[in-house]
Design a protein around this motif. Sequence first.
Motif, PDB file in Angstrom:
ATOM      1  N   ARG A 120       0.833  -1.199   0.000  1.00  0.00           N
ATOM      2  CA  ARG A 120       0.000   0.000   0.000  1.00  0.00           C
ATOM      3  C   ARG A 120       0.869   1.250   0.000  1.00  0.00           C
ATOM      4  O   ARG A 120       0.398   2.331   0.277  1.00  0.00           O
ATOM      5  N   ASP A 121       2.142   1.069  -0.282  1.00  0.00           N
ATOM      6  CA  ASP A 121       3.067   2.207  -0.228  1.00  0.00           C
ATOM      7  C   ASP A 121       3.131   2.895  -1.591  1.00  0.00           C
ATOM      8  O   ASP A 121       2.640   2.390  -2.598  1.00  0.00           O
ATOM      9  N   ILE A 122       3.785   4.002  -1.597  1.00  0.00           N
ATOM     10  CA  ILE A 122       3.808   4.843  -2.794  1.00  0.00           C
ATOM     11  C   ILE A 122       4.696   4.290  -3.909  1.00  0.00           C
ATOM     12  O   ILE A 122       4.664   4.758  -5.048  1.00  0.00           O
ATOM     13  N   HIS A 123       5.474   3.258  -3.597  1.00  0.00           N
ATOM     14  CA  HIS A 123       6.398   2.714  -4.600  1.00  0.00           C
ATOM     15  C   HIS A 123       5.754   1.691  -5.527  1.00  0.00           C
ATOM     16  O   HIS A 123       6.379   1.234  -6.466  1.00  0.00           O
ATOM     17  N   PHE A 124       4.514   1.361  -5.233  1.00  0.00           N
ATOM     18  CA  PHE A 124       3.837   0.306  -6.000  1.00  0.00           C
ATOM     19  C   PHE A 124       2.614   0.911  -6.691  1.00  0.00           C
ATOM     20  O   PHE A 124       1.929   1.742  -6.118  1.00  0.00           O
ATOM     21  N   PRO A 125       2.348   0.521  -7.957  1.00  0.00           N
ATOM     22  CA  PRO A 125       1.190   1.112  -8.653  1.00  0.00           C
ATOM     23  C   PRO A 125      -0.105   0.849  -7.872  1.00  0.00           C
ATOM     24  O   PRO A 125      -0.344  -0.265  -7.416  1.00  0.00           O
ATOM     25  N   LYS A 126      -0.901   1.864  -7.762  1.00  0.00           N
ATOM     26  CA  LYS A 126      -2.080   1.784  -6.890  1.00  0.00           C
ATOM     27  C   LYS A 126      -3.211   0.997  -7.562  1.00  0.00           C
ATOM     28  O   LYS A 126      -3.670   1.363  -8.647  1.00  0.00           O
ATOM     29  N   PRO A 127      -3.672  -0.086  -6.933  1.00  0.00           N
ATOM     30  CA  PRO A 127      -4.767  -0.852  -7.543  1.00  0.00           C
ATOM     31  C   PRO A 127      -6.023  -0.001  -7.693  1.00  0.00           C
ATOM     32  O   PRO A 127      -6.453   0.662  -6.757  1.00  0.00           O
ATOM     33  N   ARG A 128      -6.589  -0.031  -8.896  1.00  0.00           N
ATOM     34  CA  ARG A 128      -7.724   0.841  -9.173  1.00  0.00           C
ATOM     35  C   ARG A 128      -8.904   0.111  -9.794  1.00  0.00           C
ATOM     36  O   ARG A 128     -10.054   0.505  -9.635  1.00  0.00           O
ATOM     37  N   VAL A 129      -8.609  -0.949 -10.550  1.00  0.00           N
ATOM     38  CA  VAL A 129      -9.668  -1.643 -11.285  1.00  0.00           C
ATOM     39  C   VAL A 129      -9.561  -3.142 -11.062  1.00  0.00           C
ATOM     40  O   VAL A 129      -8.459  -3.699 -11.016  1.00  0.00           O
ATOM     41  N   LEU A 130     -10.707  -3.762 -10.934  1.00  0.00           N
ATOM     42  CA  LEU A 130     -10.779  -5.215 -10.925  1.00  0.00           C
ATOM     43  C   LEU A 130     -11.480  -5.606 -12.219  1.00  0.00           C
ATOM     44  O   LEU A 130     -12.591  -5.137 -12.490  1.00  0.00           O
ATOM     45  N   SER A 131     -10.801  -6.429 -13.013  1.00  0.00           N
ATOM     46  CA  SER A 131     -11.363  -6.836 -14.300  1.00  0.00           C
ATOM     47  C   SER A 131     -11.746  -8.311 -14.250  1.00  0.00           C
ATOM     48  O   SER A 131     -10.933  -9.157 -13.893  1.00  0.00           O
ATOM     49  N   ILE A 132     -12.986  -8.597 -14.603  1.00  0.00           N
ATOM     50  CA  ILE A 132     -13.430  -9.992 -14.655  1.00  0.00           C
ATOM     51  C   ILE A 132     -14.012 -10.273 -16.039  1.00  0.00           C
ATOM     52  O   ILE A 132     -14.434  -9.352 -16.742  1.00  0.00           O
ATOM     53  N   THR A 133     -14.010 -11.539 -16.410  1.00  0.00           N
ATOM     54  CA  THR A 133     -14.512 -11.928 -17.737  1.00  0.00           C
ATOM     55  C   THR A 133     -15.762 -12.793 -17.557  1.00  0.00           C
ATOM     56  O   THR A 133     -15.741 -13.752 -16.791  1.00  0.00           O
ATOM     57  N   GLU A 134     -16.830 -12.419 -18.255  1.00  0.00           N
ATOM     58  CA  GLU A 134     -18.114 -13.130 -18.112  1.00  0.00           C
ATOM     59  C   GLU A 134     -18.708 -13.363 -19.490  1.00  0.00           C
ATOM     60  O   GLU A 134     -19.054 -12.386 -20.166  1.00  0.00           O
ATOM     61  N   SER A 135     -18.823 -14.627 -20.005  1.00  0.00           N
ATOM     62  CA  SER A 135     -18.312 -15.829 -19.411  1.00  0.00           C
ATOM     63  C   SER A 135     -16.782 -15.859 -19.503  1.00  0.00           C
ATOM     64  O   SER A 135     -16.199 -15.164 -20.316  1.00  0.00           O
ATOM     65  N   THR A 136     -16.160 -16.714 -18.671  1.00  0.00           N
ATOM     66  CA  THR A 136     -14.709 -16.666 -18.542  1.00  0.00           C
ATOM     67  C   THR A 136     -13.985 -17.319 -19.720  1.00  0.00           C
ATOM     68  O   THR A 136     -14.591 -18.019 -20.534  1.00  0.00           O
ATOM     69  N   GLU A 137     -12.691 -17.122 -19.754  1.00  0.00           N
ATOM     70  CA  GLU A 137     -11.836 -17.713 -20.788  1.00  0.00           C
ATOM     71  C   GLU A 137     -11.828 -19.232 -20.702  1.00  0.00           C
ATOM     72  O   GLU A 137     -11.427 -19.908 -21.641  1.00  0.00           O
ATOM     73  N   MET A 138     -12.271 -19.800 -19.582  1.00  0.00           N
ATOM     74  CA  MET A 138     -12.305 -21.243 -19.411  1.00  0.00           C
ATOM     75  C   MET A 138     -13.713 -21.802 -19.661  1.00  0.00           C
ATOM     76  O   MET A 138     -13.975 -22.982 -19.398  1.00  0.00           O
ATOM     77  N   GLY A 139     -14.611 -20.952 -20.118  1.00  0.00           N
ATOM     78  CA  GLY A 139     -15.961 -21.411 -20.438  1.00  0.00           C
ATOM     79  C   GLY A 139     -16.843 -21.598 -19.212  1.00  0.00           C
ATOM     80  O   GLY A 139     -17.862 -22.296 -19.271  1.00  0.00           O
ATOM     81  N   THR A 140     -16.452 -20.968 -18.122  1.00  0.00           N
ATOM     82  CA  THR A 140     -17.280 -21.017 -16.923  1.00  0.00           C
ATOM     83  C   THR A 140     -18.001 -19.675 -16.769  1.00  0.00           C
ATOM     84  O   THR A 140     -17.705 -18.715 -17.493  1.00  0.00           O
TER      85      THR A 140
END
Length: 353
Positions: free
Chosen positions: A130-150
């Motif tokens: 959570r420090d300033i040296h690491f890119p700040k998480p901003r987006v959660l990306s999900i795939t529907e339906s998934t790449e595995m067919g679920t």
Amino acid sequence: MKSNKRQFASDNYAGICPEAWQAMEEANHGHAPAYGDDCWTAEATEAVRELFEIDCEVFFTFNGTAANALAMACLCQSYHSVICHEHAHVETDECGAPEFFSNGMKVLLVSGADGKVAPAAVEQIVRRRRDIHFPKPRVLSITESTEMGTVYVPEELDAIWETARRLNLRVHMDGARFANAVAALGRSPKEITWKVGVDVLCFGGTKNGMAVGECIVFFKKELAEEFGYRCKQAGQLASKMRFLAAPWVGMLRSGAWLRHGESANARARQLEQLLRDIPGVEILFPVQANAVFARFPPHVASRLHDKGWKFYDFIGSGGSRLMCSWDTTEEDVSAFAADVREAVDKSQVSSTP
Ligand SMILES: *Cc1c(COP(=O)(O)O)cnc(C)c1O
């Protein structure tokens, strides 16, 4: 002319469905204003709003890579990061477009069974740094339906949303096969998108039966600010936009988008059943949409390739990926399964001492 046999390689091997084709033909009369100022684009936008039962911002691009990359870039600053599954298309199949269009955003990978992001893994990756040296998480990306067919069920999407909200992440949904997910779940589109916290959906048209085109849907209109400029700069603003938009009118107004999703899913279930009956064939993931991942005994895949069947052997975690399309027939599936059985029988004969 080369053979035009229907294949299981990808749902984008299929041609254009009649509903999309007819709408393009209807749009092909006389002149119409360019760059989206035409009546087809207005009508397609309206059809998307009705489908999702919300006043959303709607854009049309040529392909899914651009849709995903531009949508995520719009949610991120260059110093942000996006979290997605290790097998997500945005990570494995977009040649770094998400990073490129956001000028440096970093993609962080999490694992999870059956191609689905595990909320606990998201929590862990966000909390780790959570420090300033690491890119700040901003987006959660999900795939529907998934790449595995679920398919993520609404309860799973709820858990994803709860995690995203708590960690202050926006939610992007790669819906290249959104129709297959809606068909599989039998729920209304809003129930698996904005009702469960999805901020932006990339709604796939190509794999559903269009010639070309994906639709980007911003459920919170303010998130789409200046998005049109991004599309134009990326070369994704169609000048004859009516031909990108018209197929959406044809598909959504007729309900064909969902029927085609249902049909492709049904063919995948049929294929799964036939393959499960063949000794030595292993099904690798639950078959919930239009993909079947199978592991064949040695030499069987190459025998099938020799017979002219096309499918990929490198996607995800091994095995062969078999995709059903809007136009895959029951006969296509039984012909393929019969050839698998024959190839398996041959391999047993040849491996008998
Ligand atoms: C096909 C696909 C896309 C879009 O790919 P393009 O080739 O850029 O249209 C996006 N996400 C997933 C999961 C896909 O399968």
